[in-house]
Structures are given as C-alpha cells and as structure tokens.
Scaffold this motif. Structure first.
Motif, short mmCIF file in Angstrom:
data_model
loop_
_atom_site.label_atom_id
_atom_site.label_comp_id
_atom_site.label_asym_id
_atom_site.label_seq_id
_atom_site.Cartn_x
_atom_site.Cartn_y
_atom_site.Cartn_z
N VAL A 244 32.60 32.01 22.49
CA VAL A 244 32.43 30.54 23.19
C VAL A 244 32.82 29.10 22.99
CG1 VAL A 244 30.00 29.52 24.99
CG2 VAL A 244 29.20 32.19 23.29
N PRO A 245 34.03 29.47 23.60
CA PRO A 245 35.39 28.26 23.30
C PRO A 245 34.47 27.47 24.78
CG PRO A 245 36.30 30.00 25.07
CD PRO A 245 34.58 30.39 24.52
N ILE A 246 34.89 26.19 23.25
CA ILE A 246 34.77 24.18 24.24
C ILE A 246 35.97 23.62 24.33
CG2 ILE A 246 32.06 24.58 23.33
CD1 ILE A 246 32.97 22.65 21.53
N PHE A 247 36.99 24.12 23.54
CA PHE A 247 37.88 23.90 23.91
C PHE A 247 38.88 24.14 25.30
CE2 PHE A 247 36.73 22.86 20.04
CZ PHE A 247 37.39 21.18 19.93
N SER A 248 39.54 23.70 26.38
CA SER A 248 40.01 24.60 27.55
C SER A 248 41.66 25.56 26.67
CB SER A 248 40.79 23.73 28.14
OG SER A 248 42.02 22.76 27.64
N PHE A 249 41.63 25.65 25.39
CA PHE A 249 42.96 26.23 25.03
C PHE A 249 42.64 27.24 24.93
CE2 PHE A 249 42.33 23.42 21.63
CZ PHE A 249 41.72 24.96 20.91
N LEU A 250 41.85 27.98 24.30
CA LEU A 250 40.81 29.21 23.86
C LEU A 250 40.34 29.27 24.53
CD1 LEU A 250 39.00 27.48 20.72
CD2 LEU A 250 41.40 28.85 20.51
N ILE A 251 39.62 29.00 26.32
CA ILE A 251 39.36 29.76 27.06
C ILE A 251 40.34 31.18 27.65
CG2 ILE A 251 38.39 29.87 30.24
CD1 ILE A 251 37.07 26.57 28.68
N ASN A 252 40.37 32.13 27.31
CA ASN A 252 41.33 33.35 27.08
C ASN A 252 40.37 34.10 27.14
OD1 ASN A 252 42.89 35.26 26.60
ND2 ASN A 252 44.16 33.97 27.25
N PRO A 253 40.19 35.28 28.20
CA PRO A 253 39.58 36.74 28.00
C PRO A 253 39.75 37.27 26.33
CG PRO A 253 39.66 35.79 30.31
CD PRO A 253 41.38 35.38 30.14
N TYR A 254 40.98 37.46 26.16
CA TYR A 254 41.33 37.76 24.72
C TYR A 254 40.82 37.16 23.97
CZ TYR A 254 44.57 40.82 28.42
OH TYR A 254 44.71 41.53 29.27
N ILE A 255 41.06 35.83 23.68
CA ILE A 255 40.56 34.92 22.55
C ILE A 255 38.81 34.74 22.81
CG2 ILE A 255 39.57 32.89 21.89
CD1 ILE A 255 43.46 32.51 22.95
N MET A 256 38.38 35.40 23.99
CA MET A 256 37.41 35.47 23.65
C MET A 256 36.67 37.15 24.02
SD MET A 256 36.32 32.99 26.90
CE MET A 256 34.27 33.17 27.62
N PHE A 257 37.38 37.84 23.75
CA PHE A 257 37.20 39.12 23.34
C PHE A 257 37.03 39.18 21.56
CE2 PHE A 257 36.63 43.37 24.91
CZ PHE A 257 36.86 44.28 23.03
N ILE A 258 37.78 38.65 21.08
CA ILE A 258 38.44 39.16 19.66
C ILE A 258 36.73 38.25 19.12
CG2 ILE A 258 39.14 38.40 17.77
CD1 ILE A 258 41.77 39.27 19.58
N GLY A 259 36.48 37.13 19.48
CA GLY A 259 35.62 36.28 19.68
C GLY A 259 34.38 36.70 19.14
N THR A 260 33.39 37.69 20.21
CA THR A 260 32.77 38.19 20.75
C THR A 260 32.99 39.66 19.68
OG1 THR A 260 32.52 37.37 23.15
CG2 THR A 260 30.97 38.64 22.33
N VAL A 261 33.38 39.70 19.48
CA VAL A 261 33.16 41.87 18.36
C VAL A 261 33.10 41.09 17.31
CG1 VAL A 261 34.25 42.72 18.03
CG2 VAL A 261 34.66 42.95 20.44
#
Length: 392
Positions: A285-302
């Motif tokens: 759940v990124p709060i910084f705009s540069f981390l708001i990316n589906p693939y980054i969120m995919f890795i983080g959530t996994v």
C-alpha cells in the motif's frame, strides 16, 4: 485413513469456507452501496459485523466446545455461517442484510473455535504445528477462491451479484462428511471443570497479539480492492490475479510456518513474520507516488501475504500453553476478539476514507499496520512463562 486426517481436512475446508464468506462481500461493495443506499462507512460496518459476531460466537460456543465437545459445535458453526451467507444474498433490505451478516459472524466464531482445537487435539503431538499450519492455510485457500469466483462472475457481476454472494452457501455440503468421518477429540467424563481465570495472563497477551495480527491484516485486505481499483487504478483482472496468487502464497506460508513451529522456537518465527510485514507494507500500500505501480504493489502484497504465514504459530502458542478443559474458550475468545479489533480498525479506516479521501486511507493503512505489529511484538516478547501443556 487415520482419524486425524479427516479432522484436519474437514476443519481446513470449514475454515476456508468461513473466510470465503467473510471476504466475498469486499468484491461487491459498490453494488451493495447502490442496491441498499449505503455509503462507505456503512459498508465498513457491514464488513466488521462479521468480525464482531465472531467474538460472541467464540465466547458462547467456545464454552460449549469445552463442555459438550468440539464436533457438534463445528457442525453448528459451519452450517450456521453458510446458511446466513445464503440469506444475505437474498436480503430484501439493508436491515436484514446487516442482521444476517451479524448472525453469520456468530456462527463463524463457533466454527473457527471448534475446528482449530479439534484439528490440534486430533493431531499427533509431534505434528501439531504442521497440522495447525494446514488448518490455518484454509484462510489463504478461502480468500484465493474468492478471486476465482470473482474471475468467473466479472463480466456479469453488476446483474448477478446476489448469485455471486450465494456461492458462500456451499460449505453446507461439508456437514455429512463431518458427521460421518470426524470423531470427537475430548471425553467429557475426563474433563475437569474449567477455571478460566487461572489463565488470565495468557489470555490477555494472546488477545493483544491476535488483535495486532488482525488489525494489520484487515487494514490491508479489508480495503485492498478499494485501494487497488480507485487509488492505484489497477485493472480488475490484474487485481483478481493478485488476490489469487497472494492468497495461494499465504496458504503455503501457513503450512511452512506451521511445519517450522514443530522444530523452531515459536516466538522467533513470529518475530520473523513481523519483520517481513514491516518490510513489505510500504510496497503493498504505497503512500509515495513513485511506488504506485501495479507490479510493485503485486510484489509488495505477495511479500505481505507470505510474511503473514506466522499466523498459525500464535494460536499454536496459546494452545500449547493451556490445558484441554479451557482450550476451546480461550482460543475462541482470543482469536475472535482479535478479529473484532480488526473490524473496529476497519470501521475507523472507513470513517477516514469518507472524511478525507482515498489518499488519506492509504496513509492510515500503513500507520495502522506499523502500530499493530508493534503490539504483536510487545505481546510475544512478554509472553507469560508457563509450563507447556502438550497432551490432552
């Protein structure tokens, strides 16, 4: 087939259905809001009612599980939550929707309390961690199945959302199997009168730790569809794939941590899980705009899902610390009170989202997760020193 295998299979499937029904509504929030004239706060309360009902169910049926046995309570709980999920699907108005959800939660509390303890007590002592991990894997299986159902209904969800919810009545088919193949794990004539107050110190620490677990988990996954679709603009099919993969990873992680708990210090495993959650939440759940990316969120959530695998270690630590005649009530109360705290946190997040918008929601989710994980760490590091009970 050995009796404990039937107990493990039936308990795991009951728990999978339990979680399936708890989380299925998160996919149809928007349709519920339209059909019943609800806002996001109302929806947050509706979700939380399932968790609030669990506390009453854990307390009431936990005592019955200690006095009359685990098996009948498991049958009542499984049949009850599946029945009320079916009734929810055909709710004619908001009042009945909320009533059915609360009653569903009541029986969910009963099913978890009896199922977890039954699987634990039927298992060989040397494999109790492994069996508890398999049982808790039902959580990931149930959540993953919601993603499968979402895939199936995605093109017709707007018109078929009631049928989508009705799929939660399927656990009714487990009842004959439980009745015919699962034996009772306690002999009532051998059980001493419960003295719950003697284990108040264990109960307090377990409740605080499980509250932290649930606050962390539901802060993320109770709001993840909203965050993914409306904050990160994640495509629906990508979200469904993420939920499927993350929860299959979660299920496997539960089994892994449970297996390790038979060989490694349980508290060390919990610390490892807490560290993993802290490391992955900024990416999930990124709060910084540069981390708001589906693939980054995919890795983080996994990563977040995998680290949540320490969950079965906490109920196992509690079950190992108390005798059989209090295990049902204490386990049910601590776990389901933790669920209530997670539900309250979800309501608060709903208020925040309604007042300040979705960007604020993302920030507060991360804050809630960090606070709750500190609570888990403090509770476990100060765990009462008691003689471990390893037999029935």
């Amino acid at each position: 087939m050995k009796e404990y295998i039937h107990a493990t299979i039936s308990s795991t499937l009951s728990w999978a259905g339990n979680i399936y029904d708890l989380l299925l509504i998160t996919y149809v929030y928007s349709y519920l809001m339209i059909a019943f004239s609800l806002n996001y706060l109302d929806i947050s309360i509706l979700f939380a009612l399932g968790l609030i009902g669990r506390v009453a169910g854990g307390m009431i049926f936990g005592k019955y599980a200690d006095l009359m046995g685990r098996k009948p309570v498991m049958i009542i709980g499984t049949g009850g939550y599946a029945l009320f999920q079916g009734l929810m699907a055909f709710s004619p108005n908001a009042l009945l929707l909320f009533v059915f959800r609360g009653l569903e939660g009541l029986f969910m509390g009963a099913a978890w309390t009896a199922g977890m303890v039954l699987a634990y007590e039927k298992a060989p002592v040397s494999a109790r961690g492994f069996v508890t991990g398999i049982y808790q894997a039902g959580y990931g299986i149930g959540y993953a199945l919601t993603a499968v159902t979402y895939f199936i209904f995605l093109s017709s969800l707007a018109s078929d959302w009631r049928l989508f919810l009705l799929t939660g009545a399927f656990p009714l088919i487990l009842l004959p199997y439980i009745q015919l193949k699962v034996g009772e794990s306690i002999k009532k004539t051998e059980v001493e009168k419960p003295r719950y107050k003697d284990y108040l110190d264990v109960l307090i620490k377990a409740t605080l730790a499980m509250s932290g677990m649930f606050i962390a988990y539901f802060s993320v996954f109770g709001n993840y569809t909203t965050i993914a679709l409306y904050y990160a603009k994640m495509p629906p099919y990508f979200l469904a794939t993420l939920m499927l993969v993350a929860n299959m990873i979660l299920a496997g992680s539960f089994v892994l941590f449970g297996k390790l708990a038979d060989k490694i210090n349980k508290r060390k495993l919990i610390y490892a899980g807490v560290i993993g959650l802290l490391a992955s939440i900024p990416f999930s759940v990124p709060i910084f705009s540069f981390l708001i990316n589906p693939y980054i969120m995919f890795i983080g959530t996994v990563g977040f899902a995998f680290s949540t695998g320490f969950w079965p270690v906490m109920p196992l630590l509690l079950a190992d610390s108390v005798p059989i005649n209090v295990r049902g009530f204490l386990s049910g109360f601590a776990y389901n009170m933790g669920g209530l705290m997670g539900g309250i946190a979800n309501i608060i997040l709903g208020v925040i989202s309604s007042l300040y918008g979705i960007s604020a929601l993302a920030k507060f989710i991360d804050g809630f997760v960090i606070f709750s994980l500190i609570l888990v760490f403090v509770s476990v590091i100060t765990w009462p020193k008691r003689k471990i009970v390893v037999n029935n």
